[in-house]
Write a protein that holds these residues in place. Structure first.
Motif, PDB file in Angstrom:
ATOM      1  N   VAL A  96     -16.605  40.587  19.853  1.00 44.29           N
ATOM      2  CA  VAL A  96     -17.319  41.862  19.997  1.00 44.29           C
ATOM      3  C   VAL A  96     -16.344  43.026  19.915  1.00 44.29           C
ATOM      4  O   VAL A  96     -16.606  44.034  19.241  1.00 44.29           O
ATOM      5  N   GLU A  97     -15.196  42.905  20.571  1.00 46.41           N
ATOM      6  CA  GLU A  97     -14.189  43.968  20.514  1.00 46.41           C
ATOM      7  C   GLU A  97     -13.630  44.119  19.101  1.00 46.41           C
ATOM      8  O   GLU A  97     -13.364  45.234  18.635  1.00 46.41           O
ATOM      9  N   THR A  98     -13.478  42.998  18.404  1.00 48.53           N
ATOM     10  CA  THR A  98     -13.028  43.060  17.020  1.00 48.53           C
ATOM     11  C   THR A  98     -14.047  43.788  16.156  1.00 48.53           C
ATOM     12  O   THR A  98     -13.696  44.668  15.349  1.00 48.53           O
ATOM     13  N   PHE A  99     -15.319  43.445  16.338  1.00 50.33           N
ATOM     14  CA  PHE A  99     -16.370  44.126  15.572  1.00 50.33           C
ATOM     15  C   PHE A  99     -16.397  45.618  15.896  1.00 50.33           C
ATOM     16  O   PHE A  99     -16.490  46.457  14.988  1.00 50.33           O
ATOM     17  N   ALA A 100     -16.313  45.962  17.169  1.00 49.49           N
ATOM     18  CA  ALA A 100     -16.355  47.374  17.565  1.00 49.49           C
ATOM     19  C   ALA A 100     -15.200  48.146  16.943  1.00 49.49           C
ATOM     20  O   ALA A 100     -15.380  49.272  16.437  1.00 49.49           O
ATOM     21  N   ALA A 101     -14.012  47.558  16.950  1.00 50.93           N
ATOM     22  CA  ALA A 101     -12.856  48.229  16.363  1.00 50.93           C
ATOM     23  C   ALA A 101     -13.007  48.360  14.855  1.00 50.93           C
ATOM     24  O   ALA A 101     -12.638  49.379  14.255  1.00 50.93           O
ATOM     25  N   LEU A 102     -13.580  47.339  14.228  1.00 49.71           N
ATOM     26  CA  LEU A 102     -13.813  47.374  12.786  1.00 49.71           C
ATOM     27  C   LEU A 102     -14.800  48.474  12.427  1.00 49.71           C
ATOM     28  O   LEU A 102     -14.590  49.232  11.462  1.00 49.71           O
ATOM     29  N   ARG A 103     -15.862  48.604  13.220  1.00 53.38           N
ATOM     30  CA  ARG A 103     -16.864  49.638  12.948  1.00 53.38           C
ATOM     31  C   ARG A 103     -16.277  51.032  13.167  1.00 53.38           C
ATOM     32  O   ARG A 103     -16.548  51.953  12.385  1.00 53.38           O
ATOM     33  N   ARG A 104     -15.472  51.210  14.204  1.00 50.68           N
ATOM     34  CA  ARG A 104     -14.817  52.499  14.424  1.00 50.68           C
ATOM     35  C   ARG A 104     -13.887  52.839  13.266  1.00 50.68           C
ATOM     36  O   ARG A 104     -13.809  53.991  12.819  1.00 50.68           O
ATOM     37  N   TRP A 105     -13.177  51.850  12.792  1.00 51.85           N
ATOM     38  CA  TRP A 105     -12.267  52.026  11.649  1.00 51.85           C
ATOM     39  C   TRP A 105     -13.064  52.499  10.429  1.00 51.85           C
ATOM     40  O   TRP A 105     -12.692  53.463   9.757  1.00 51.85           O
ATOM     41  N   LYS A 106     -14.182  51.830  10.189  1.00 48.67           N
ATOM     42  CA  LYS A 106     -15.015  52.219   9.043  1.00 48.67           C
ATOM     43  C   LYS A 106     -15.566  53.624   9.218  1.00 48.67           C
ATOM     44  O   LYS A 106     -15.644  54.406   8.255  1.00 48.67           O
ATOM     45  N   ASP A 107     -15.954  53.994  10.445  1.00 49.85           N
ATOM     46  CA  ASP A 107     -16.528  55.328  10.686  1.00 49.85           C
ATOM     47  C   ASP A 107     -15.556  56.439  10.285  1.00 49.85           C
ATOM     48  O   ASP A 107     -15.969  57.499   9.826  1.00 49.85           O
ATOM     49  N   GLY A 108     -14.269  56.195  10.476  1.00 44.81           N
ATOM     50  CA  GLY A 108     -13.275  57.210  10.141  1.00 44.81           C
ATOM     51  C   GLY A 108     -12.596  57.008   8.812  1.00 44.81           C
ATOM     52  O   GLY A 108     -11.684  57.765   8.455  1.00 44.81           O
ATOM     53  N   PHE A 109     -13.037  55.997   8.055  1.00 51.63           N
ATOM     54  CA  PHE A 109     -12.352  55.631   6.805  1.00 51.63           C
ATOM     55  C   PHE A 109     -12.678  56.614   5.689  1.00 51.63           C
ATOM     56  O   PHE A 109     -13.822  57.008   5.501  1.00 51.63           O
ATOM     57  N   ARG A 110     -11.657  56.990   4.945  1.00 47.09           N
ATOM     58  CA  ARG A 110     -11.838  57.779   3.725  1.00 47.09           C
ATOM     59  C   ARG A 110     -11.076  57.079   2.604  1.00 47.09           C
ATOM     60  O   ARG A 110      -9.878  56.818   2.738  1.00 47.09           O
ATOM     61  N   ALA A 111     -11.759  56.806   1.523  1.00 44.72           N
ATOM     62  CA  ALA A 111     -11.136  56.069   0.407  1.00 44.72           C
ATOM     63  C   ALA A 111     -10.034  56.915  -0.244  1.00 44.72           C
ATOM     64  O   ALA A 111     -10.130  58.129  -0.293  1.00 44.72           O
ATOM     65  N   ALA A 168     -13.829  47.379   2.486  1.00 43.15           N
ATOM     66  CA  ALA A 168     -13.672  45.929   2.577  1.00 43.15           C
ATOM     67  C   ALA A 168     -12.375  45.474   1.925  1.00 43.15           C
ATOM     68  O   ALA A 168     -11.699  44.561   2.420  1.00 43.15           O
ATOM     69  N   ARG A 169     -11.994  46.132   0.843  1.00 39.73           N
ATOM     70  CA  ARG A 169     -10.773  45.742   0.140  1.00 39.73           C
ATOM     71  C   ARG A 169      -9.524  46.087   0.954  1.00 39.73           C
ATOM     72  O   ARG A 169      -8.513  45.370   0.884  1.00 39.73           O
ATOM     73  N   VAL A 170      -9.570  47.151   1.733  1.00 42.87           N
ATOM     74  CA  VAL A 170      -8.452  47.473   2.618  1.00 42.87           C
ATOM     75  C   VAL A 170      -8.343  46.424   3.726  1.00 42.87           C
ATOM     76  O   VAL A 170      -7.243  46.015   4.113  1.00 42.87           O
ATOM     77  N   VAL A 171      -9.495  45.976   4.230  1.00 43.85           N
ATOM     78  CA  VAL A 171      -9.492  44.986   5.314  1.00 43.85           C
ATOM     79  C   VAL A 171      -9.014  43.627   4.814  1.00 43.85           C
ATOM     80  O   VAL A 171      -8.189  42.968   5.465  1.00 43.85           O
ATOM     81  N   GLU A 172      -9.530  43.183   3.684  1.00 45.34           N
ATOM     82  CA  GLU A 172      -9.192  41.853   3.151  1.00 45.34           C
ATOM     83  C   GLU A 172      -8.753  41.961   1.691  1.00 45.34           C
ATOM     84  O   GLU A 172      -9.483  41.541   0.784  1.00 45.34           O
TER      85      GLU A 172
END
Length: 258
Positions: A243-258, A179-183
């Motif tokens: 919906v496309e924004t949410f889908a892209a956000l979820r994909r981003w999170k799926d591959g995210f590594r802190a 969340a901190r990377v996003v905002e």
């Protein structure tokens, strides 16, 4: 009324809602052990709510029923929950002990997932969201579509702001890193992260959160916020509709590594 999160496995919470007489509603007992330990301290299971079929949420029910054979179980209509239970559906209102719960269908993490909203428990509402809505995050889309999950999250986000969010896992700090990377400039998020860090350092759960807090800090409830849309556009190359924004956000999170 006493609300308590019983830790189970590596990061699960089994929620208990206990009345003054010790009788309690148990939510998603994936492991019987923590409930039995609480029973040794005076808790008496009097009913079970199940949100979805994953074993870390239902795996302790049979053992609990061996000790308390008449224990009622409420569950979504799902063949993968191989238990004798009252099957509940969206829009129903069900009562256990002194509390009435509204059943909310929230497909996305699984297709048959439900949440339970108690509008008045100790002066505030309670939401048992299972693995749909987490503090600062949301569940993975194992079965549902992005449109389904976003609609589910929209429904939960529309609940009164003071509603306490009781989700199924202690994921808040790991969600906070994303969340901190996003905002990174969201002041409410930065305050929430400091709060959670202090709570976890003191050995306390980060939950319950509130719906109002999640609206201000959870990127998956903020797909319409300019900061979130801008971050997704920079990451994915385009934001699209919500919906496309949410889908892209979820994909981003799926591959995210802190």
């Amino acid at each position: 009324m006493q609300l308590q999160a019983l830790p189970a496995f590596a990061d699960n919470y089994i929620w208990t809602l206990r009345g003054g007489d010790g009788r309690a509603v148990i939510v998603d007992p994936g492991d019987a052990g923590p409930v039995e330990a609480a029973a040794a301290q005076g808790l008496e299971p009097a009913g079970i709510l199940l949100t979805h079929h994953h074993d870390d949420h239902i795996g302790g029910v049979l053992e609990l029923r061996r000790r308390w054979p008449d224990l009622p179980v409420l569950a979504p209509a799902e063949d993968r929950i191989p238990l004798t239970a009252r099957r509940v559906a969206d829009g129903e209102r069900v009562r256990l002990l002194d509390w009435e719960f509204a059943v909310i269908a929230v497909p996305g993490h699984t297709l048959s997932h439900v949440a339970y909203h108690c509008a008045d428990a100790g002066g505030q509402g309670l939401l048992f969201s299972g693995d749909t809505l987490f503090s600062l995050g949301c569940g993975r889309l194992f079965e549902g579509t992005p449109a389904q999950m976003l609609a589910s999250l929209d429904r939960l986000a529309s609940l009164p702001g003071e509603t306490r969010l009781c989700c199924g896992h202690e994921y808040t700090l790991s969600n906070a890193a994303f969340a901190r990377v996003v905002e990174p400039d969201n002041p409410a998020l930065l305050r929430r992260i400091e709060q959670v860090q202090a709570m976890r350092a003191a050995g306390q759960p980060s939950l319950p959160s509130t719906i109002a807090t999640e609206r201000e800090t959870n990127p998956f409830l903020r797909v319409d916020a300019p900061g979130v849309r801008g971050a997704v556009e920079r990451q994915a190359g385009a934001a699209g509709d919500r919906v496309e924004t949410f889908a892209a956000l979820r994909r981003w999170k799926d591959g995210f590594r802190a």
